[in-house]
Structure formats: C-alpha cells, structure tokens
Design a protein around this motif. Structure first.
Motif: not given
Length: 104
Positions: A59-63
């Motif tokens: 979602d566009g960020g770090f997982a």
C-alpha cells in the motif's frame, strides 16, 4: 466499442505479438555475445526489482520486517536448491512465525 474494450483488445494483440516474436524470429536473428550478456543481466535486474518491490512494500509503504525475512528465508532455501514446495512453505512459515510473535 467503448474505449476500455478497445484498450483491452490492443493490449491483448500486443501481448500475443510479443509472445509470437520469439518463436518466429528464433534462428533468423543472431545476437552478439555482448548483447546476450546485457539482456541476461537486464532480466536479472528486473526480477530483483520485482522481488524487492513485492517483498518490501505494501500500500505504498514499508511492509514490515516479517515479509522481507520470509523472502530471505525462501531465497536461502532456493539458493541451497531445496524443492519448490519446501521453499514456499519455509518462507510462509518464517513469515507466519515472525508475525505471530509480533514482528510487523
């Protein structure tokens, strides 16, 4: 015909054309060893980039740390030439264990 259907048809024809080019041109086009080496390196770079984006982002960020650790475990198992099922299950198990103990 709607624009969506037209785009879907264009993409389908383009995809089929790309798949057809390989067998049609096989043996007719000679690539130099240098070009073959660059193409091989390019394929590896693309696969590593796909692996990195899939393993590290959501979602566009770090997982979180669990997913990259699971990918690392799967990579090590694949490097050690473990069977595919063992690689997948090992990566999934490592990720699940880390998430179960609270590592994001």
């Amino acid at each position: 015909m709607s624009a969506t259907v037209a785009m879907m048809l264009a993409l389908a024809v383009g995809t089929y054309a790309f798949r057809l080019v390989g067998p049609v041109l096989h043996g007719r086009v000679e690539l130099s060893p240098g070009v073959q080496e660059v193409l091989s390196a390019g394929a590896i770079v693309l696969l590593v980039a796909l692996l990195a984006t899939g393993a590290l982002t959501e979602d566009g960020g770090f997982a979180g740390w669990a997913r990259p650790a699971g990918v690392l475990v799967g990579g090590v198992l694949a490097w050690r030439r473990a069977p595919f099922a063992v690689v997948v299950l090992g990566a999934a198990a490592a990720t699940a264990v880390l998430r179960a103990v609270g590592v994001g």
